[in-house]
Write a protein that holds these residues in place. Structure first.
Motif, PDB file in Angstrom:
ATOM      1  N   GLN A  20       0.806  -1.214   0.000  1.00 36.36           N
ATOM      2  CA  GLN A  20       0.000   0.000   0.000  1.00 36.36           C
ATOM      3  C   GLN A  20       0.841   1.267   0.000  1.00 36.36           C
ATOM      4  OE1 GLN A  20      -2.337  -1.196   3.535  1.00 36.36           O
ATOM      5  NE2 GLN A  20      -4.130  -1.236   2.195  1.00 36.36           N
ATOM      6  N   ARG A  21       1.977   1.249   0.701  1.00 40.04           N
ATOM      7  CA  ARG A  21       2.831   2.439   0.719  1.00 40.04           C
ATOM      8  C   ARG A  21       4.226   2.078   1.216  1.00 40.04           C
ATOM      9  NH1 ARG A  21      -0.351   2.929   5.197  1.00 40.04           N
ATOM     10  NH2 ARG A  21      -1.988   3.901   3.992  1.00 40.04           N
ATOM     11  N   GLN A  22       5.190   2.972   0.908  1.00 39.35           N
ATOM     12  CA  GLN A  22       6.564   2.856   1.398  1.00 39.35           C
ATOM     13  C   GLN A  22       6.962   4.170   2.049  1.00 39.35           C
ATOM     14  OE1 GLN A  22       8.636   1.812  -2.313  1.00 39.35           O
ATOM     15  NE2 GLN A  22       9.402  -0.031  -1.298  1.00 39.35           N
ATOM     16  N   ASN A  23       7.636   4.101   3.188  1.00 38.60           N
ATOM     17  CA  ASN A  23       8.200   5.274   3.844  1.00 38.60           C
ATOM     18  C   ASN A  23       9.703   5.058   4.026  1.00 38.60           C
ATOM     19  OD1 ASN A  23       5.709   6.672   4.219  1.00 38.60           O
ATOM     20  ND2 ASN A  23       5.241   5.329   5.941  1.00 38.60           N
ATOM     21  N   PHE A  24      10.490   6.039   3.594  1.00 39.68           N
ATOM     22  CA  PHE A  24      11.947   5.960   3.675  1.00 39.68           C
ATOM     23  C   PHE A  24      12.448   6.889   4.783  1.00 39.68           C
ATOM     24  CE2 PHE A  24      10.892   4.465  -0.483  1.00 39.68           C
ATOM     25  CZ  PHE A  24      11.898   3.588  -0.865  1.00 39.68           C
ATOM     26  N   ASN A  25      13.469   6.423   5.505  1.00 40.12           N
ATOM     27  CA  ASN A  25      14.047   7.241   6.565  1.00 40.12           C
ATOM     28  C   ASN A  25      15.551   7.007   6.607  1.00 40.12           C
ATOM     29  OD1 ASN A  25      13.933   8.929   9.059  1.00 40.12           O
ATOM     30  ND2 ASN A  25      14.653   7.039  10.021  1.00 40.12           N
ATOM     31  N   LYS A  26      16.317   8.069   6.894  1.00 41.47           N
ATOM     32  CA  LYS A  26      17.761   7.960   7.047  1.00 41.47           C
ATOM     33  C   LYS A  26      18.142   8.460   8.431  1.00 41.47           C
ATOM     34  CE  LYS A  26      20.551   8.648   3.630  1.00 41.47           C
ATOM     35  NZ  LYS A  26      21.409   9.231   2.555  1.00 41.47           N
ATOM     36  N   GLU A  27      18.850   7.620   9.194  1.00 41.02           N
ATOM     37  CA  GLU A  27      19.297   7.997  10.520  1.00 41.02           C
ATOM     38  C   GLU A  27      20.512   8.915  10.419  1.00 41.02           C
ATOM     39  OE1 GLU A  27      19.834   4.439  12.834  1.00 41.02           O
ATOM     40  OE2 GLU A  27      17.886   3.616  12.238  1.00 41.02           O
ATOM     41  N   PRO A  28      20.837   9.658  11.482  1.00 37.78           N
ATOM     42  CA  PRO A  28      21.975  10.589  11.422  1.00 37.78           C
ATOM     43  C   PRO A  28      23.293   9.933  11.014  1.00 37.78           C
ATOM     44  CG  PRO A  28      20.645  11.075  13.344  1.00 37.78           C
ATOM     45  CD  PRO A  28      20.088   9.816  12.753  1.00 37.78           C
ATOM     46  N   ASN A  29      23.488   8.663  11.380  1.00 41.09           N
ATOM     47  CA  ASN A  29      24.734   7.984  11.019  1.00 41.09           C
ATOM     48  C   ASN A  29      24.726   7.448   9.590  1.00 41.09           C
ATOM     49  OD1 ASN A  29      23.179   5.595  11.136  1.00 41.09           O
ATOM     50  ND2 ASN A  29      23.753   5.226  13.263  1.00 41.09           N
ATOM     51  N   GLY A  30      23.645   7.670   8.863  1.00 36.66           N
ATOM     52  CA  GLY A  30      23.573   7.264   7.464  1.00 36.66           C
ATOM     53  C   GLY A  30      22.838   5.965   7.214  1.00 36.66           C
ATOM     54  N   LEU A  31      22.576   5.170   8.262  1.00 38.01           N
ATOM     55  CA  LEU A  31      21.827   3.932   8.086  1.00 38.01           C
ATOM     56  C   LEU A  31      20.394   4.271   7.677  1.00 38.01           C
ATOM     57  CD1 LEU A  31      22.604   0.906   8.496  1.00 38.01           C
ATOM     58  CD2 LEU A  31      21.331   1.017  10.640  1.00 38.01           C
ATOM     59  N   GLU A  32      19.826   3.460   6.798  1.00 38.27           N
ATOM     60  CA  GLU A  32      18.502   3.755   6.254  1.00 38.27           C
ATOM     61  C   GLU A  32      17.487   2.684   6.659  1.00 38.27           C
ATOM     62  OE1 GLU A  32      18.807   5.395   1.988  1.00 38.27           O
ATOM     63  OE2 GLU A  32      20.687   4.301   2.276  1.00 38.27           O
ATOM     64  N   THR A  33      16.239   3.095   6.742  1.00 39.98           N
ATOM     65  CA  THR A  33      15.139   2.166   6.968  1.00 39.98           C
ATOM     66  C   THR A  33      14.038   2.422   5.942  1.00 39.98           C
ATOM     67  OG1 THR A  33      14.120   3.633   8.609  1.00 39.98           O
ATOM     68  CG2 THR A  33      15.564   1.891   9.435  1.00 39.98           C
ATOM     69  N   ILE A  34      13.373   1.365   5.580  1.00 44.40           N
ATOM     70  CA  ILE A  34      12.189   1.440   4.728  1.00 44.40           C
ATOM     71  C   ILE A  34      11.065   0.735   5.469  1.00 44.40           C
ATOM     72  CG2 ILE A  34      11.126   0.823   2.525  1.00 44.40           C
ATOM     73  CD1 ILE A  34      13.916   0.644   1.320  1.00 44.40           C
ATOM     74  N   ILE A  35       9.927   1.397   5.605  1.00 43.28           N
ATOM     75  CA  ILE A  35       8.745   0.764   6.186  1.00 43.28           C
ATOM     76  C   ILE A  35       7.727   0.560   5.072  1.00 43.28           C
ATOM     77  CG2 ILE A  35       6.884   0.928   7.876  1.00 43.28           C
ATOM     78  CD1 ILE A  35       8.657   2.711   9.555  1.00 43.28           C
ATOM     79  N   GLU A  36       7.402  -0.703   4.808  1.00 43.11           N
ATOM     80  CA  GLU A  36       6.415  -1.038   3.782  1.00 43.11           C
ATOM     81  C   GLU A  36       5.135  -1.494   4.462  1.00 43.11           C
ATOM     82  OE1 GLU A  36       9.276  -2.321   0.053  1.00 43.11           O
ATOM     83  OE2 GLU A  36       8.287  -3.898   1.207  1.00 43.11           O
ATOM     84  N   SER A  37       4.032  -0.901   4.044  1.00 42.25           N
ATOM     85  CA  SER A  37       2.723  -1.246   4.586  1.00 42.25           C
ATOM     86  C   SER A  37       2.013  -2.176   3.613  1.00 42.25           C
ATOM     87  CB  SER A  37       1.891   0.020   4.810  1.00 42.25           C
ATOM     88  OG  SER A  37       0.582  -0.298   5.257  1.00 42.25           O
ATOM     89  N   TYR A  38       1.593  -3.335   4.102  1.00 41.86           N
ATOM     90  CA  TYR A  38       0.903  -4.327   3.282  1.00 41.86           C
ATOM     91  C   TYR A  38      -0.473  -4.627   3.859  1.00 41.86           C
ATOM     92  CZ  TYR A  38       5.357  -5.544   1.034  1.00 41.86           C
ATOM     93  OH  TYR A  38       6.529  -5.516   0.327  1.00 41.86           O
ATOM     94  N   ALA A  39      -1.374  -5.020   2.991  1.00 46.06           N
ATOM     95  CA  ALA A  39      -2.634  -5.626   3.403  1.00 46.06           C
ATOM     96  C   ALA A  39      -2.526  -7.114   3.114  1.00 46.06           C
ATOM     97  CB  ALA A  39      -3.806  -5.024   2.649  1.00 46.06           C
ATOM     98  N   ILE A  40      -2.842  -7.931   4.120  1.00 40.73           N
ATOM     99  CA  ILE A  40      -2.807  -9.380   3.950  1.00 40.73           C
ATOM    100  C   ILE A  40      -4.080  -9.969   4.535  1.00 40.73           C
ATOM    101  CG2 ILE A  40      -0.283  -9.477   4.057  1.00 40.73           C
ATOM    102  CD1 ILE A  40      -0.520 -10.465   6.948  1.00 40.73           C
ATOM    103  N   ALA A  41      -4.414 -11.180   4.121  1.00 37.08           N
ATOM    104  CA  ALA A  41      -5.553 -11.872   4.710  1.00 37.08           C
ATOM    105  C   ALA A  41      -5.181 -12.333   6.113  1.00 37.08           C
ATOM    106  CB  ALA A  41      -5.950 -13.069   3.847  1.00 37.08           C
ATOM    107  N   THR A  42      -6.025 -12.023   7.079  1.00 37.26           N
ATOM    108  CA  THR A  42      -5.744 -12.386   8.463  1.00 37.26           C
ATOM    109  C   THR A  42      -5.519 -13.889   8.605  1.00 37.26           C
ATOM    110  OG1 THR A  42      -7.037 -10.513   9.284  1.00 37.26           O
ATOM    111  CG2 THR A  42      -6.623 -12.314  10.831  1.00 37.26           C
ATOM    112  N   ALA A  43      -6.264 -14.680   7.866  1.00 42.14           N
ATOM    113  CA  ALA A  43      -6.145 -16.133   7.952  1.00 42.14           C
ATOM    114  C   ALA A  43      -4.774 -16.627   7.486  1.00 42.14           C
ATOM    115  CB  ALA A  43      -7.245 -16.787   7.113  1.00 42.14           C
ATOM    116  N   ASN A  44      -4.108 -15.831   6.651  1.00 47.29           N
ATOM    117  CA  ASN A  44      -2.805 -16.260   6.105  1.00 47.29           C
ATOM    118  C   ASN A  44      -1.615 -15.567   6.774  1.00 47.29           C
ATOM    119  OD1 ASN A  44      -4.300 -17.765   4.234  1.00 47.29           O
ATOM    120  ND2 ASN A  44      -4.329 -16.063   2.755  1.00 47.29           N
ATOM    121  N   ARG A  45      -1.897 -14.850   7.847  1.00 46.55           N
ATOM    122  CA  ARG A  45      -0.866 -14.014   8.460  1.00 46.55           C
ATOM    123  C   ARG A  45       0.388 -14.810   8.824  1.00 46.55           C
ATOM    124  NH1 ARG A  45      -3.206 -11.294  13.485  1.00 46.55           N
ATOM    125  NH2 ARG A  45      -3.290 -13.505  14.092  1.00 46.55           N
ATOM    126  N   ASP A  46       0.242 -15.945   9.476  1.00 39.49           N
ATOM    127  CA  ASP A  46       1.411 -16.676   9.957  1.00 39.49           C
ATOM    128  C   ASP A  46       2.290 -17.185   8.824  1.00 39.49           C
ATOM    129  OD1 ASP A  46       0.575 -16.218  12.526  1.00 39.49           O
ATOM    130  OD2 ASP A  46      -0.334 -18.196  12.798  1.00 39.49           O
TER     131      ASP A  46
END
Length: 227
Positions: A20-46
Motif C-alpha cells: 500500500q505504501r513505502q516510507n523511507f528514513n535515514k538515521e543521522p549515522n547514514g543507516l537507512e530504513t524502509i517501512i512497507e505497509s501491506y494488506a494481507i488476509a488475516t487467515a494467512n498471516r502466519d
C-alpha cells in the motif's frame, strides 16, 4: 484501496500481499530504513510474515529492490473484513557506498598530551563482521617498541568511510635515554588511539562507536632493568 477490493485480491493465494505504501528514513549515522505497509488476509498471516534478515529483494513487492536492505521487524494490526495491516521495517543501505561517519570532539578533563583536553568519538556504519571490528587495527601498532614495557594500543585510522579523521597533534615517536638502557626514561607517544569500542548489529551492517584519546606511555629505566 477499499477493503472489498483488497480482500478479493488476497483470496487468490495464501501468500498474497498488497503493498500500500513505502516510507523511507535515514538515521543521522547514514543507516537507512524502509517501512512497507501491506494488506494481507488475516487467515494467512502466519504464513506470510517474513523472518528477520530476509532480504528486501526476496520479500518486497516493490518494483525497485534494495539488495543491502533486510527485514528488521514486523508488526501487524487486524482490520475489519478479515484483513490485517502488516508493517515491515527493513534496515540497511539503498546504495553501495558506506555513509560518512559522525565525528564528535568532546572536551574531557585529564585528556590531552600535546593537543587539547578532549576525546574523539566516531559513530559510523561498517560492513565488517563483529570479529573483524573487535580486532581493530593492531597491524598499525608500532612494531619497534619493547612489548614488555608498554600496553598495546590500537591507532585511530587516518580515514573512516572515506572521511579524514583529525590528525595527531604530534608525530608518533619512541625515545630511549641518551645513555641507552642504562638509566632514565623511555617514552613512547602514539598519538590518537582507541579508548573504547562498541558496535550494534543492524541487518547486514554494524553501527560502530569508537572513542579515541591521545596516548603517551613512559617507562622508568634503572640500572639493570625497568620499573
Amino acid at each position: 484501496m477499499s477493503f472489498s477490493i483488497v480482500g478479493s485480491s488476497l483470496n487468490s493465494s495464501t501468500t498474497a500481499k498488497v503493498l500500500q505504501r513505502q516510507n523511507f528514513n535515514k538515521e543521522p549515522n547514514g543507516l537507512e530504513t524502509i517501512i512497507e505497509s501491506y494488506a494481507i488476509a488475516t487467515a494467512n498471516r502466519d504464513s506470510i510474515i517474513p523472518e528477520r534478515n530476509t532480504p528486501h529483494s526476496v520479500f518486497s513487492s516493490s518494483a525497485k529492490k534494495y539488495p543491502k536492505m533486510v527485514v528488521e521487524s514486523v508488526t501487524t494490526e487486524e482490520q475489519d473484513g478479515g484483513i490485517t495491516q502488516m508493517l515491515v521495517t527493513y534496515v540497511g543501505l539503498t546504495t553501495s557506498t558506506l555513509p560518512p561517519p559522525i565525528v564528535r570532539l568532546i572536551p574531557t578533563a585529564g585528556e590531552g598530551v600535546y593537543g587539547p583536553p578532549l576525546v574523539i568519538e566516531a559513530e559510523y556504519v561498517t560492513d565488517v563482521s563483529e570479529t573483524e571490528f573487535m580486532a581493530g587495527q593492531l597491524g598499525l601498532n608500532n612494531p619497534t617498541r619493547p612489548s614488555r614495557l608498554f600496553n598495546t594500543v590500537i591507532k585511530m585510522p587516518e580515514t573512516i568511510n572515506g572521511t579524514a579523521m583529525p590528525r595527531d597533534p604530534f608525530s608518533a615517536f619512541f625515545n630511549t635515554p641518551r645513555g641507552g638502557f642504562g638509566g632514565g626514561q623511555i617514552v613512547q607517544y602514539s598519538g590518537y588511539c582507541v579508548l573504547s569500542m562498541s558496535c550494534d548489529r543492524r541487518g547486514l551492517f554494524l553501527v560502530a562507536r569508537n572513542t579515541y584519546h591521545e596516548v603517551q606511555q613512559i617507562a622508568q629505566v634503572i640500572q639493570g632493568g625497568f620499573r
